[in-house]
Every structure is written in structure tokens, then in C-alpha cells.
Design a protein around this motif. Structure first.
Motif, PDB file in Angstrom:
ATOM      1  N   UNK A   1       8.867  -7.382   8.782  1.00 27.48           N
ATOM      2  CA  UNK A   1       9.637  -6.157   8.610  1.00 27.48           C
ATOM      3  C   UNK A   1      10.134  -6.033   7.177  1.00 27.48           C
ATOM      4  N   UNK A   2      10.720  -7.100   6.638  1.00 24.01           N
ATOM      5  CA  UNK A   2      11.227  -7.050   5.274  1.00 24.01           C
ATOM      6  C   UNK A   2      10.098  -6.905   4.262  1.00 24.01           C
ATOM      7  N   UNK A   3       8.951  -7.496   4.567  1.00 21.61           N
ATOM      8  CA  UNK A   3       7.810  -7.342   3.675  1.00 21.61           C
ATOM      9  C   UNK A   3       7.344  -5.895   3.642  1.00 21.61           C
ATOM     10  N   UNK A   4       7.331  -5.249   4.805  1.00 18.44           N
ATOM     11  CA  UNK A   4       6.938  -3.837   4.865  1.00 18.44           C
ATOM     12  C   UNK A   4       7.927  -2.965   4.099  1.00 18.44           C
ATOM     13  N   UNK A   5       9.222  -3.291   4.220  1.00 19.10           N
ATOM     14  CA  UNK A   5      10.240  -2.507   3.514  1.00 19.10           C
ATOM     15  C   UNK A   5      10.127  -2.692   2.010  1.00 19.10           C
ATOM     16  N   UNK A   6       9.996  -3.937   1.573  1.00 15.96           N
ATOM     17  CA  UNK A   6      10.038  -4.231   0.136  1.00 15.96           C
ATOM     18  C   UNK A   6       8.746  -3.853  -0.589  1.00 15.96           C
ATOM     19  N   UNK A   7       7.602  -3.962   0.101  1.00 14.23           N
ATOM     20  CA  UNK A   7       6.329  -3.739  -0.580  1.00 14.23           C
ATOM     21  C   UNK A   7       5.762  -2.341  -0.383  1.00 14.23           C
ATOM     22  N   UNK A   8       6.026  -1.739   0.765  1.00 14.70           N
ATOM     23  CA  UNK A   8       5.380  -0.467   1.091  1.00 14.70           C
ATOM     24  C   UNK A   8       6.374   0.686   1.149  1.00 14.70           C
TER      25      UNK A   8
END
Length: 215
Positions: free
Chosen positions: A200-207
Motif C-alpha cells: 500500500x505504501x509503495x503504491x502511494x509513494x511511487x504511483x
């Protein structure tokens, strides 16, 4: 037998489109006809807004300003020709307001119930939009001279019974296909395991961050 699950949320237009003949690919119906249907409903909502704005002002320029102000909303412009049910529900609510106000003003039961039908469609698409007709009918009930109480009671039943039956079917349908309507319960991030929280945090931070806040 229920049609196969195609969405994580089941709403009226998507369900009826899923019943179309197999000779038309599902993605064609959802990407083309669903956008067209939602766009047409949105335009009818704009005309309804123009219609019932006349109950509040007779100045042509002010009425035109009210309608044009709707197009200043990025949400309206984006979702009017999109897949989500929010905008057609909003548009049906506008039609409902117009029909009910015309019915009350002209003491026409047929136009009054056509307005209620617009609210019914709004509730079928987005159940939270029932707050509009319930508030309007309550306001009319406080002014008994405008419309008889027994007509308002029948209108409430005509409004709630179809929506209740539809959403009961929705719950049964989603239960049968092993899915849940995604807004019926909170899905807190702290209930996820470490791997899902990281995703979830990866999706928020990268996309999502770059999409919403481009440099």
C-alpha cells in the motif's frame, strides 16, 4: 443462475450490461456504452438543473450561471463520462428535484411521482442519495397545504421499497459470487499484514503521489 462477477461493486447499469449477449465483448460494453449511458444521464441532469433553477430565480443570466457553475467542478467533468455510479446518481437526483418541484407547483401527481422515480433511480445507483428525497419530502410534510400527507406517505413507500429490494438482492448476489460491496465496512491498513502494508505504501509513494502531485 447469477451472471459471472465482473466488478467488485454491483450497481444497476453494470448489472444489466453484464446480461447482454455474449456476441459483444464485455469490455466493449463497459468502456463504450456504459460511458455513453452515464454521459447522457449527466446531460439530462444538467437540463433538470436548468429547469428547477427557475423556481428560485427568473433572471435568465442567474439561471445560466447556476448551470455553468456545475461545469467548473473537475469531479463533474471527469466522472460524467466515467464508470462510477456517483455522477448518474447525482443527475437522477437533479431530475427528481425538478419533477417533485414541478408536481408540487402544478399540483400534478403524475409529475410528482416522475420526480420520485428519479430519486428511486438515484437510490438504486447510490443508496446514500436517498438523503435528498427524504429531506425534501420531510420539508413538504411540514407544509401540509402544499401536498396531502397521504400522498407523501405513499411517495416514501414508492421510494424505499424498490431500493430496499434492490440492495437486498445486491447483498445476496455478492454473497453468492464470493464478494462484498467495498464500501459497506472500513478496511483499515493496520488490519493488514506487513507485506500488504508495504504494498500500500509503495503504491502511494511511487504511483499515486506522482499522479496527484506531479512535479
Amino acid at each position: 443462475m447469477y451472471p459471472p462477477k465482473t466488478e467488485k461493486q454491483l450497481v444497476s447499469f453494470q448489472f444489466f450490461i453484464s446480461l447482454q449477449p455474449r456476441c459483444f465483448p464485455l469490455q466493449v460494453w463497459t468502456s463504450g456504452y456504459l460511458r455513453l449511458i452515464h454521459g447522457l444521464v449527466a446531460m439530462l441532469g444538467v437540463f433538470a438543473l436548468w429547469g428547477f433553477s427557475g423556481f428560485f430565480t427568473k433572471v435568465l443570466g442567474f439561471r445560466l450561471l447556476v448551470v455553468l457553475s456545475l461545469f467548473t467542478s473537475a469531479v463533474f467533468n471527469f466522472y460524467a463520462f466515467n464508470f462510477l455510479p456517483d455522477m448518474p446518481a447525482f443527475s437522477f437526483a437533479l431530475m427528481g428535484y425538478y419533477g417533485v418541484l414541478v408536481g408540487v407547483d402544478q399540483k400534478s401527481k403524475s409529475r410528482f411521482y416522475l420526480g420520485i422515480l428519479g430519486f428511486v433511480m438515484a437510490g438504486l445507483l447510490k443508496v446514500t442519495f436517498l438523503i435528498h428525497p427524504l429531506a425534501l419530502l420531510m420539508a413538504l410534510a411540514l407544509n401540509k397545504k402544499k401536498f396531502p400527507v397521504h400522498i407523501l406517505i405513499f411517495a416514501v413507500l414508492f421510494l424505499l421499497i424498490p431500493v430496499f429490494c434492490w440492495w437486498s438482492f445486491v447483498l445476496q448476489y455478492n454473497s453468492a459470487v464470493g464478494d462484498v460491496y467495498f464500501t459497506t465496512a472500513p478496511k483499515a491498513i493496520w488490519n493488514l499484514d506487513r507485506d500488504h502494508i508495504y504494498r500500500v505504501w509503495e503504491a502511494i509513494s511511487r504511483h499515486w503521489r506522482n499522479s496527484y502531485f506531479p512535479k
